[in-house]
Design a protein around this motif. Structure first.
Motif, PDB file in Angstrom:
ATOM      1  N   GLY A  59     -41.433  24.559  66.934  1.00  0.00           N
ATOM      2  CA  GLY A  59     -40.835  24.832  68.133  1.00  0.00           C
ATOM      3  C   GLY A  59     -39.832  25.761  67.994  1.00  0.00           C
ATOM      4  O   GLY A  59     -39.799  26.567  67.214  1.00  0.00           O
ATOM      5  N   GLY A  60     -39.098  25.839  69.047  1.00  0.00           N
ATOM      6  CA  GLY A  60     -37.990  26.682  69.288  1.00  0.00           C
ATOM      7  C   GLY A  60     -37.653  26.822  70.780  1.00  0.00           C
ATOM      8  O   GLY A  60     -37.819  25.766  71.593  1.00  0.00           O
ATOM      9  N   GLY A  61     -37.011  27.951  71.415  1.00  0.00           N
ATOM     10  CA  GLY A  61     -36.771  27.863  72.692  1.00  0.00           C
ATOM     11  C   GLY A  61     -36.317  29.320  73.147  1.00  0.00           C
ATOM     12  O   GLY A  61     -36.862  30.347  72.659  1.00  0.00           O
ATOM     13  N   GLU A  62     -35.428  29.294  74.278  1.00  0.00           N
ATOM     14  CA  GLU A  62     -34.923  30.758  74.551  1.00  0.00           C
ATOM     15  C   GLU A  62     -33.236  30.406  74.744  1.00  0.00           C
ATOM     16  O   GLU A  62     -32.802  29.556  75.316  1.00  0.00           O
ATOM     17  CB  GLU A  62     -35.372  30.786  75.902  1.00  0.00           C
ATOM     18  N   MET A  63     -32.642  31.522  74.253  1.00  0.00           N
ATOM     19  CA  MET A  63     -31.115  31.592  74.462  1.00  0.00           C
ATOM     20  C   MET A  63     -31.197  32.327  75.714  1.00  0.00           C
ATOM     21  O   MET A  63     -31.656  33.458  75.549  1.00  0.00           O
ATOM     22  CB  MET A  63     -30.463  32.293  73.346  1.00  0.00           C
ATOM     23  N   SER A  64     -30.334  32.234  76.776  1.00  0.00           N
ATOM     24  CA  SER A  64     -30.056  33.049  77.935  1.00  0.00           C
ATOM     25  C   SER A  64     -28.432  33.219  77.740  1.00  0.00           C
ATOM     26  O   SER A  64     -28.007  32.325  78.239  1.00  0.00           O
ATOM     27  CB  SER A  64     -30.796  32.228  79.100  1.00  0.00           C
ATOM     28  N   VAL A  65     -28.143  34.381  77.490  1.00  0.00           N
ATOM     29  CA  VAL A  65     -26.685  34.368  77.315  1.00  0.00           C
ATOM     30  C   VAL A  65     -26.201  35.648  78.073  1.00  0.00           C
ATOM     31  O   VAL A  65     -26.866  36.817  78.117  1.00  0.00           O
ATOM     32  CB  VAL A  65     -26.408  34.582  75.744  1.00  0.00           C
ATOM     33  N   MET A  66     -24.980  35.540  78.845  1.00  0.00           N
ATOM     34  CA  MET A  66     -24.496  36.698  79.562  1.00  0.00           C
ATOM     35  C   MET A  66     -22.924  36.760  78.615  1.00  0.00           C
ATOM     36  O   MET A  66     -22.466  35.802  78.374  1.00  0.00           O
ATOM     37  CB  MET A  66     -24.258  36.024  80.753  1.00  0.00           C
ATOM     38  N   ARG A  67     -22.734  38.154  78.393  1.00  0.00           N
ATOM     39  CA  ARG A  67     -21.522  38.550  77.790  1.00  0.00           C
ATOM     40  C   ARG A  67     -20.787  39.458  78.733  1.00  0.00           C
ATOM     41  O   ARG A  67     -21.376  40.332  78.868  1.00  0.00           O
ATOM     42  CB  ARG A  67     -21.826  38.769  76.188  1.00  0.00           C
ATOM     43  N   GLY A  68     -19.435  39.265  78.870  1.00  0.00           N
ATOM     44  CA  GLY A  68     -18.848  40.402  79.307  1.00  0.00           C
ATOM     45  C   GLY A  68     -18.957  40.558  80.733  1.00  0.00           C
ATOM     46  O   GLY A  68     -19.054  41.736  81.270  1.00  0.00           O
ATOM     47  N   GLY A  69     -19.454  39.837  81.744  1.00  0.00           N
ATOM     48  CA  GLY A  69     -19.626  39.944  83.095  1.00  0.00           C
ATOM     49  C   GLY A  69     -18.045  40.028  83.818  1.00  0.00           C
ATOM     50  O   GLY A  69     -17.327  39.880  83.161  1.00  0.00           O
ATOM     51  N   ARG A  70     -18.540  40.175  85.012  1.00  0.00           N
ATOM     52  CA  ARG A  70     -17.166  40.273  86.001  1.00  0.00           C
ATOM     53  C   ARG A  70     -16.318  39.169  86.126  1.00  0.00           C
ATOM     54  O   ARG A  70     -15.262  39.041  85.891  1.00  0.00           O
ATOM     55  CB  ARG A  70     -17.497  40.828  87.383  1.00  0.00           C
ATOM     56  N   VAL A  71     -17.161  37.796  85.953  1.00  0.00           N
ATOM     57  CA  VAL A  71     -16.864  36.445  86.218  1.00  0.00           C
ATOM     58  C   VAL A  71     -16.787  35.770  84.916  1.00  0.00           C
ATOM     59  O   VAL A  71     -16.050  35.091  84.634  1.00  0.00           O
ATOM     60  CB  VAL A  71     -17.325  35.627  87.324  1.00  0.00           C
ATOM     61  N   PHE A  72     -18.054  35.954  84.376  1.00  0.00           N
ATOM     62  CA  PHE A  72     -18.308  35.127  82.872  1.00  0.00           C
ATOM     63  C   PHE A  72     -17.989  36.076  81.914  1.00  0.00           C
ATOM     64  O   PHE A  72     -18.458  36.863  81.575  1.00  0.00           O
ATOM     65  CB  PHE A  72     -19.840  34.688  83.047  1.00  0.00           C
ATOM     66  N   GLU A  73     -17.021  35.441  80.983  1.00  0.00           N
ATOM     67  CA  GLU A  73     -16.605  36.180  79.791  1.00  0.00           C
ATOM     68  C   GLU A  73     -17.727  35.955  78.688  1.00  0.00           C
ATOM     69  O   GLU A  73     -18.266  36.844  77.968  1.00  0.00           O
ATOM     70  CB  GLU A  73     -15.348  35.714  79.230  1.00  0.00           C
ATOM     71  N   LYS A  74     -18.382  34.749  78.685  1.00  0.00           N
ATOM     72  CA  LYS A  74     -19.714  34.248  78.259  1.00  0.00           C
ATOM     73  C   LYS A  74     -20.109  32.940  78.594  1.00  0.00           C
ATOM     74  O   LYS A  74     -19.457  32.041  78.671  1.00  0.00           O
ATOM     75  CB  LYS A  74     -19.389  33.961  76.662  1.00  0.00           C
ATOM     76  N   VAL A  75     -21.587  33.096  78.884  1.00  0.00           N
ATOM     77  CA  VAL A  75     -22.198  31.947  79.436  1.00  0.00           C
ATOM     78  C   VAL A  75     -23.447  31.917  78.459  1.00  0.00           C
ATOM     79  O   VAL A  75     -24.280  32.774  78.461  1.00  0.00           O
ATOM     80  CB  VAL A  75     -22.271  31.883  80.705  1.00  0.00           C
ATOM     81  N   GLY A  76     -23.815  30.622  78.315  1.00  0.00           N
ATOM     82  CA  GLY A  76     -25.136  30.517  77.617  1.00  0.00           C
ATOM     83  C   GLY A  76     -26.037  29.472  78.207  1.00  0.00           C
ATOM     84  O   GLY A  76     -25.159  28.277  78.501  1.00  0.00           O
ATOM     85  N   VAL A  77     -27.071  29.480  78.487  1.00  0.00           N
ATOM     86  CA  VAL A  77     -27.948  28.486  79.320  1.00  0.00           C
ATOM     87  C   VAL A  77     -29.221  28.461  78.265  1.00  0.00           C
ATOM     88  O   VAL A  77     -30.277  29.148  78.467  1.00  0.00           O
ATOM     89  CB  VAL A  77     -28.339  28.786  80.658  1.00  0.00           C
ATOM     90  N   ASN A  78     -28.931  27.663  77.298  1.00  0.00           N
ATOM     91  CA  ASN A  78     -30.350  27.421  76.289  1.00  0.00           C
ATOM     92  C   ASN A  78     -31.195  26.303  76.538  1.00  0.00           C
ATOM     93  O   ASN A  78     -30.915  25.165  77.185  1.00  0.00           O
ATOM     94  CB  ASN A  78     -29.676  27.159  75.028  1.00  0.00           C
TER      95      ASN A  78
END
Length: 293
Positions: A59-78
């Protein structure tokens, strides 16, 4: 022994994926609303893979990561859906938690879920954690999850709003359920070596199997659906609050608490690493920067 639950597994995994998509869309909208900064942040998706000890697909999955946004410095929704056979250490951990007979005879498992952690640019905007999951073995099935708020600069009205939305999610499932899950979160998200809580709490539950799969899945869906109404208004309220370097210092030190908890105590971190999942996905929750004395 439980039945195969293939239909239920498919429903649960599809729900976690849809929730991920809804949250990512909402976070993109927040980035677009906040006009300060060079470029609105966007989530980047990377597939993850779990390989069994014998080299077979697990199995496995998906990392959904935002880095260095205007509001979010780092957010992950895995999201992930993993399966295979539990190793000896994971078998022992599961047996201790559930008292499940037969794990050593048939250690097969299946698990699917969503895990979210957001660390913010503005120290006045709270960090947050949310996850929901379903776990199956031939001997039992259960759900777990919850959400908790982790502000470095606390506002009583923000805490009250977050808890009110968590209560709204719980109330259809039992008059005292919110209080029960709130107390569970207070106990679970406590850092013994610091003698303090990680944040201002929320709700938490694990090993939930009332014998009614549909009812337990409905609670899990409601907890997941409560996340955006609980969190987004707080971000919109605080994302333009002026801050200075003293505020940022407070934020970085508080992130140290978050890192300590996740590395030392968090069940999900331990389970993910012990079962061979992608370490980057497991450790996605760690903040991009933190500070200790």
């Amino acid at each position: 022994m439980t039945q195969d639950f293939q239909t239920e597994k498919t429903q649960a995994a599809a729900w976690f994926r849809q929730l991920r998509d809804d949250i990512v869309a909402a976070f993109h909208a927040i980035e677009d609303r906040h006009e300060s900064g060079e470029r609105a942040g966007r989530v980047e998706v990377r597939k993850t893979k779990r390989t069994a000890d014998d080299g077979s697909d697990a199995g496995g999955g998906e990392m959904s990561v935002m880095r260095g946004g205007r509001v979010f410095e780092k957010v992950g929704v895995n999201i992930s859906t993993v399966y295979g056979a539990l190793g000896e250490r994971a078998q022992a951990a599961m047996a201790a938690r559930k008292g499940i007979p037969g794990m050593t005879d048939d250690p097969r498992f299946w698990a699917s879920g969503i895990s979210l952690v957001a660390h913010m640019q503005n120290p006045h905007a709270p960090a947050v954690h949310m996850n929901t999951r379903m776990f199956w073995t031939p001997h039992a099935w259960w759900f777990g999850g919850g959400a908790d708020l982790n502000p470095c600069i606390e506002y009583d009205q923000d805490t009250a709003h977050f808890h009110a939305e968590m209560k709204r999610a719980c109330d259809p499932h039992g008059g005292n359920l919110y209080q029960e899950l709130k107390e569970w979160a207070d106990e679970y998200f406590y850092i013994p070596h610091r003698k303090r809580a990680r944040g201002v709490g929320g709700i938490f539950y694990d090993d939930r199997n009332t014998g009614d799969w549909d009812a337990d899945f409905a609670l899990t869906r409601d907890v997941g659906a409560a996340f955006l109404p609980a969190f987004v208004p707080l971000v919109d309220k605080r994302r333009e609050t002026p801050w200075d370097e003293a505020d940022k210092d407070v934020q970085l030190r508080h992130r140290g608490l978050y890192a300590e908890y996740n590395l030392v105590y968090d069940r999900g971190t331990k389970f993910g690493l012990e079962t061979g999942h992608d370490p980057d996905a497991v450790l996605m929750s760690l903040p991009p920067l933190a500070k200790w004395v």
